[in-house]
Design a protein around this motif. Sequence first.
Motif, PDB file in Angstrom:
ATOM      1  N   GLN A 189       0.846  -1.193   0.000  1.00 29.01           N
ATOM      2  CA  GLN A 189       0.000   0.000   0.000  1.00 29.01           C
ATOM      3  C   GLN A 189       0.881   1.242   0.000  1.00 29.01           C
ATOM      4  O   GLN A 189       1.674   1.448   0.915  1.00 29.01           O
ATOM      5  CB  GLN A 189      -0.910  -0.001   1.229  1.00 29.01           C
ATOM      6  CG  GLN A 189      -1.868   1.182   1.226  1.00 29.01           C
ATOM      7  CD  GLN A 189      -3.134   0.863   1.965  1.00 29.01           C
ATOM      8  OE1 GLN A 189      -3.101   0.202   3.007  1.00 29.01           O
ATOM      9  NE2 GLN A 189      -4.256   1.308   1.449  1.00 29.01           N
ATOM     10  N   CYS A 190       0.737   2.053  -1.044  1.00 32.19           N
ATOM     11  CA  CYS A 190       1.513   3.287  -1.157  1.00 32.19           C
ATOM     12  C   CYS A 190       0.594   4.477  -0.918  1.00 32.19           C
ATOM     13  O   CYS A 190      -0.620   4.381  -1.089  1.00 32.19           O
ATOM     14  CB  CYS A 190       2.145   3.387  -2.545  1.00 32.19           C
ATOM     15  SG  CYS A 190       3.348   2.079  -2.876  1.00 32.19           S
ATOM     16  N   HIS A 191       1.190   5.581  -0.520  1.00 31.70           N
ATOM     17  CA  HIS A 191       0.408   6.784  -0.223  1.00 31.70           C
ATOM     18  C   HIS A 191       1.329   7.986  -0.312  1.00 31.70           C
ATOM     19  O   HIS A 191       2.494   7.840  -0.728  1.00 31.70           O
ATOM     20  CB  HIS A 191      -0.251   6.663   1.164  1.00 31.70           C
ATOM     21  CG  HIS A 191       0.664   6.102   2.205  1.00 31.70           C
ATOM     22  ND1 HIS A 191       1.723   6.824   2.708  1.00 31.70           N
ATOM     23  CD2 HIS A 191       0.721   4.876   2.779  1.00 31.70           C
ATOM     24  CE1 HIS A 191       2.371   6.068   3.580  1.00 31.70           C
ATOM     25  NE2 HIS A 191       1.787   4.876   3.634  1.00 31.70           N
ATOM     26  N   THR A 192       0.830   9.161   0.087  1.00 32.93           N
ATOM     27  CA  THR A 192       1.633  10.381  -0.082  1.00 32.93           C
ATOM     28  C   THR A 192       2.920  10.352   0.742  1.00 32.93           C
ATOM     29  O   THR A 192       3.845  11.109   0.474  1.00 32.93           O
ATOM     30  CB  THR A 192       0.829  11.648   0.300  1.00 32.93           C
ATOM     31  OG1 THR A 192       0.193  11.402   1.557  1.00 32.93           O
ATOM     32  CG2 THR A 192      -0.236  11.952  -0.741  1.00 32.93           C
ATOM     33  N   GLY A 193       2.998   9.463   1.729  1.00 33.11           N
ATOM     34  CA  GLY A 193       4.219   9.363   2.526  1.00 33.11           C
ATOM     35  C   GLY A 193       5.228   8.354   1.965  1.00 33.11           C
ATOM     36  O   GLY A 193       6.294   8.169   2.554  1.00 33.11           O
ATOM     37  N   THR A 194       4.875   7.694   0.851  1.00 36.14           N
ATOM     38  CA  THR A 194       5.779   6.688   0.273  1.00 36.14           C
ATOM     39  C   THR A 194       7.020   7.366  -0.306  1.00 36.14           C
ATOM     40  O   THR A 194       6.908   8.339  -1.053  1.00 36.14           O
ATOM     41  CB  THR A 194       5.036   5.895  -0.826  1.00 36.14           C
ATOM     42  OG1 THR A 194       3.929   5.222  -0.224  1.00 36.14           O
ATOM     43  CG2 THR A 194       5.959   4.872  -1.484  1.00 36.14           C
ATOM     44  N   ARG A 195       8.215   6.842   0.064  1.00 34.36           N
ATOM     45  CA  ARG A 195       9.455   7.529  -0.324  1.00 34.36           C
ATOM     46  C   ARG A 195       9.737   7.379  -1.814  1.00 34.36           C
ATOM     47  O   ARG A 195      10.085   8.325  -2.478  1.00 34.36           O
ATOM     48  CB  ARG A 195      10.613   6.973   0.507  1.00 34.36           C
ATOM     49  CG  ARG A 195      11.780   7.946   0.566  1.00 34.36           C
ATOM     50  CD  ARG A 195      12.954   7.377   1.332  1.00 34.36           C
ATOM     51  NE  ARG A 195      12.594   7.011   2.694  1.00 34.36           N
ATOM     52  CZ  ARG A 195      13.019   5.896   3.306  1.00 34.36           C
ATOM     53  NH1 ARG A 195      13.787   5.036   2.662  1.00 34.36           N
ATOM     54  NH2 ARG A 195      12.676   5.644   4.548  1.00 34.36           N
ATOM     55  N   ASP A 196       9.576   6.157  -2.339  1.00 39.39           N
ATOM     56  CA  ASP A 196       9.929   5.949  -3.743  1.00 39.39           C
ATOM     57  C   ASP A 196       8.800   5.178  -4.447  1.00 39.39           C
ATOM     58  O   ASP A 196       8.898   3.965  -4.646  1.00 39.39           O
ATOM     59  CB  ASP A 196      11.266   5.192  -3.808  1.00 39.39           C
ATOM     60  CG  ASP A 196      11.831   5.146  -5.222  1.00 39.39           C
ATOM     61  OD1 ASP A 196      11.134   5.581  -6.173  1.00 39.39           O
ATOM     62  OD2 ASP A 196      12.969   4.666  -5.379  1.00 39.39           O
ATOM     63  N   LEU A 197       7.740   5.894  -4.793  1.00 39.50           N
ATOM     64  CA  LEU A 197       6.571   5.264  -5.424  1.00 39.50           C
ATOM     65  C   LEU A 197       6.981   4.517  -6.691  1.00 39.50           C
ATOM     66  O   LEU A 197       6.555   3.385  -6.936  1.00 39.50           O
ATOM     67  CB  LEU A 197       5.519   6.334  -5.743  1.00 39.50           C
ATOM     68  CG  LEU A 197       4.280   5.848  -6.505  1.00 39.50           C
ATOM     69  CD1 LEU A 197       3.497   4.820  -5.692  1.00 39.50           C
ATOM     70  CD2 LEU A 197       3.361   7.024  -6.879  1.00 39.50           C
ATOM     71  N   SER A 198       7.820   5.146  -7.480  1.00 39.91           N
ATOM     72  CA  SER A 198       8.236   4.575  -8.752  1.00 39.91           C
ATOM     73  C   SER A 198       8.864   3.184  -8.570  1.00 39.91           C
ATOM     74  O   SER A 198       8.580   2.264  -9.342  1.00 39.91           O
ATOM     75  CB  SER A 198       9.196   5.576  -9.405  1.00 39.91           C
ATOM     76  OG  SER A 198       9.917   4.966 -10.405  1.00 39.91           O
ATOM     77  N   ALA A 199       9.683   3.013  -7.543  1.00 39.84           N
ATOM     78  CA  ALA A 199      10.332   1.716  -7.294  1.00 39.84           C
ATOM     79  C   ALA A 199       9.286   0.634  -7.016  1.00 39.84           C
ATOM     80  O   ALA A 199       9.416  -0.507  -7.468  1.00 39.84           O
ATOM     81  CB  ALA A 199      11.299   1.829  -6.119  1.00 39.84           C
TER      82      ALA A 199
END
Length: 284
Positions: A189-199
């Motif tokens: 689960q990704c969100h605005t606090g995710t450091r490296d969404l692209s990865a």
Amino acid sequence: MTAQILDGKATAAAIKSELTARVAALKEKGVTPGLGTVLVGDDPGSQKYVAGKHRDCAQVGIASIQRELPATATQEEIEAVVRELNEDPACTGYIVQLPLPKGIDENRILELMDPAKDADGLHPMNLGRLVLNEPAPLPCTPNGILTLLRRYGVEIKGAEVVVVGRGVTIGRPMPLLLTRRSENATVTQCHTGTRDLSAHLKRADIVIAAAGSPHLIRPEDVKPGAAVLDVGVSRNAEGKIVGDVHPDVAEVAGWISPNPGGVGPMTRALLLVNVVEAAERSVG
Ligand SMILES: Nc1nc(=O)c2c([nH]1)NC[C@@H]1CN(c3ccc(C(=O)N[C@@H](CCC(=O)O)C(=O)O)cc3)C=[N+]21
């Protein structure tokens, strides 16, 4: 190569035609399912969605019960309508259209609903049942996404799924559905606090984008052949829907859901499924 379209509009139409027969069978037993909607305020988007839900009801033979309150409605006035629908035998399921105006305690309204009439699957009791693996009406958008993936034969078992977003209607319940033993997906689960969404995106077999951030998902971040579901609804200056997925993703993905015409109509179809299933439970 260009992605196969996950056609939510056509899939929703097929589900609605299946439901029409089930509604007819309920009516033979003397039960007419009735969907109630509570709409507060005059947001044009919300009005359009609610109108769509009632159009769907008419198509499958479900009765419509519409309650509208002005944007100035108080907490007590909205609660009175919820109590009224809880008591109304013609209303077998209902939803309170979200978001409610500022200053209204949304969670208190949801808690006041009869969980047996919760057509959205968003009552705390039903969300709790989902966590506990107990039968419950399922949240419509996550269930619509799952149904769309299944109908197109996208492999879910063992898949690496990235969900972008943590909202109550999609982001939070979506991983709960996907990690059941019957689905057996692995979810990040990704969100605005995710450091490296692209990865994270680059590893995903399935991307579910529910961030509400226009064109957040770009072709260079998508694994070739992945399934990409666009759940974001933003509007541009002309009022046209802009999704979370950049159009060029279609060149890379194996499957893509259009927006509009993808997850939106599926949400509405699965709402009707919840209403019909609740009515079927009531006849035993
Ligand atoms: N209690 C509650 N339950 C909801 O399910 C709920 C809600 N509140 N608040 C708002 C969101 C949004 N939502 C949509 C449903 C259908 C379409 C839909 O059918 N869209 C069409 C296009 C409609 C258009 O053109 O505007 C499509 O994607 O093809 C969109 C958005 C349900 N929501």
